[in-house]
Design a protein around this motif. Sequence first.
Motif, short mmCIF file in Angstrom:
data_model
loop_
_atom_site.label_atom_id
_atom_site.label_comp_id
_atom_site.label_asym_id
_atom_site.label_seq_id
_atom_site.Cartn_x
_atom_site.Cartn_y
_atom_site.Cartn_z
N SER A 94 0.83 -1.20 0.00
CA SER A 94 0.00 0.00 0.00
C SER A 94 0.86 1.26 0.00
N GLU A 95 2.00 1.16 -0.63
CA GLU A 95 2.93 2.29 -0.66
C GLU A 95 2.30 3.52 -1.28
N ALA A 96 2.58 4.69 -0.69
CA ALA A 96 2.01 5.93 -1.18
C ALA A 96 2.45 6.18 -2.61
N ALA A 97 1.50 6.61 -3.44
CA ALA A 97 1.81 6.93 -4.83
C ALA A 97 2.11 8.40 -5.02
N HIS A 98 1.60 9.24 -4.13
CA HIS A 98 1.76 10.69 -4.27
C HIS A 98 2.33 11.26 -2.98
N ALA A 99 3.19 12.27 -3.13
CA ALA A 99 3.81 12.89 -1.98
C ALA A 99 2.80 13.76 -1.24
N PRO A 100 2.88 13.80 0.10
CA PRO A 100 2.00 14.69 0.86
C PRO A 100 2.39 16.14 0.63
N GLU A 101 1.44 17.03 0.76
CA GLU A 101 1.75 18.45 0.59
C GLU A 101 2.65 18.94 1.72
N VAL A 102 2.36 18.48 2.95
CA VAL A 102 3.17 18.81 4.12
C VAL A 102 3.63 17.51 4.76
N LEU A 103 4.93 17.36 4.93
CA LEU A 103 5.49 16.16 5.55
C LEU A 103 5.88 16.50 6.98
N SER A 104 5.25 15.82 7.94
CA SER A 104 5.57 16.02 9.34
C SER A 104 6.74 15.11 9.70
N ILE A 105 7.85 15.71 10.16
CA ILE A 105 9.07 14.94 10.38
C ILE A 105 9.72 15.37 11.68
N ALA A 106 10.15 14.37 12.47
CA ALA A 106 10.88 14.63 13.72
C ALA A 106 12.36 14.52 13.44
N SER A 107 13.15 15.35 14.13
CA SER A 107 14.59 15.40 13.85
C SER A 107 15.37 15.59 15.14
N THR A 108 16.53 14.92 15.19
CA THR A 108 17.44 15.10 16.33
C THR A 108 18.42 16.23 16.10
N ALA A 109 18.49 16.75 14.90
CA ALA A 109 19.51 17.75 14.57
C ALA A 109 18.85 19.00 13.98
N PRO A 110 19.40 20.18 14.28
CA PRO A 110 18.87 21.41 13.68
C PRO A 110 19.13 21.51 12.18
N LEU A 111 19.97 20.62 11.66
CA LEU A 111 20.30 20.66 10.23
C LEU A 111 19.05 20.62 9.37
#
Length: 525
Positions: free
Chosen positions: A133-150
Amino acid sequence: MASDHVIYSGGQFGGTLLERGGTLLDRKGKRDPEPGWSGGPELPPFGRHELSLLDAVGRCADLAEAARQVGCRHSTLERRLDRLDRAVGLPLTLRSQHTARLTSAGSRMLVAGRRFFRQIDLAVRTHILGHGSEAAHAPEVLSIASTAPLLEDVVEDAAAALGVLLSVHRGAPQQVVRQLAGYHVDAAYTWSLGSPDHLLDRVTCTYGVLDDPLWAILPRDHPLAGRETVSLAELQDEPWVSETGPGSEVLVARVFQSAGLPAPARLQVTAASVARGMLTRGDAVGLGSPTHSAPLAPTLVRRSLVERPRRTTSLVVDPTVVPRTLAARLAALLSERCLRRFSEQHGDLLREPWWRHWYAEQTGHRAGHADGGRGEDAAPVPDEARKLDIEDLHLLRAVARHGSINRAAAALSISQSALTRRIHRLEDALGARLLLRSSRGTDLTGPTRRFLRQLTLSEAEFRDVVMVCRSTGPLPPVRWAGVREAAGRDEARERDAGGAGPADGPLTAVSAGPAPVAHCAPSAT
């Protein structure tokens, strides 16, 4: 090894369940149902091997050719077909001395079996591996958690080059993993000392960002600051500061242990921001790396470590939300930005041959993935030679039903170590975790439970086919016996005759009484 045998009264599939796996049930056959188990009878002992037997007979009217296709002798094929008829309780084939054809029931079982195993494969890809069921289209907004300010630095590039808006949530490695595991975000950018996906009870795909070597951060007036490289052993007695990783591991302690050294006696564990302040003040020594911003105070120096410890930075995504192409391109963008910052801020390290080689290796590796192809560390497509079979379902159902490896092994009449090995081999073959192990015991992962629930209707449909077919002319009821006893006898005959049989026989059954098999004429056995 004994199987999870089942005994019914009043017929194999139509009576009351009296016993399963050596555990007596009440008169109504009740027990706490597992996810996806309706309380009905178990599936018939009809696995992929049995399906291949019917498929060969269906395609080849000649018994010798059918035997050649399944890789056994003519007489062995006939014995296996006889045993399959008794196990299922149905005459599935009609045979003469040299020819064979499927009965009506055999044809229905073949079609139903093909459909059932396709549904198993689809459920594995969808729920366990996260591909179906892999996504076929990219989301408009991707919510992502990060350990680095990069990650904040690539927000504009991601919008311009990838067409996706990033909603970034900063946190410590443990917090980042918890956010992804709890479905608060759809992706995570973090470091780890191993693969981060083993910490998640969720289907994910992992894309490597950078092989991340570690260096020592020392005060400029430290006695070893004048050397190009230092060893961990020389820094053993220094005061250290360290952050924790996504699995609560203490980075400095794990690095020392990997080098065969005990953790420093003076080791303070704290948050990354506090560690940066302590390093800047000269209160302790610590570790830095190319992917995470290190304090650049003039009072500090970076020195390579003789042991060359390293960790891995990865982008972990939910494949049902983030398409592979987007994930791979975002990982490549993060890698490019890390390498650019390394060359700008730590270019003096490139004077050392080891670091020059590492930098060339990383830039060359990323160039090979710049086309947005699949990340090197993305979850692999399962080997087509190893697919989930009926016996595997029985094992997973037993663990789900009994709630622990110990109780499931007892119900299956096998040792705990044997059951654990079988499930480990299955996990290795699929390239995915099936069990969630913790101090409280062992349970199925969330994806595995969803997989079993997905198969509920498919299993009921397959059982219904057997029930309908049996109403047209069933064989006497059978008791499920050991998994490989009859197959072992076949293999012994094969060896004695100079032939070769399969290493692992199918699920088998022993008839409760004489069970004649339909033939056009006596077969040659």
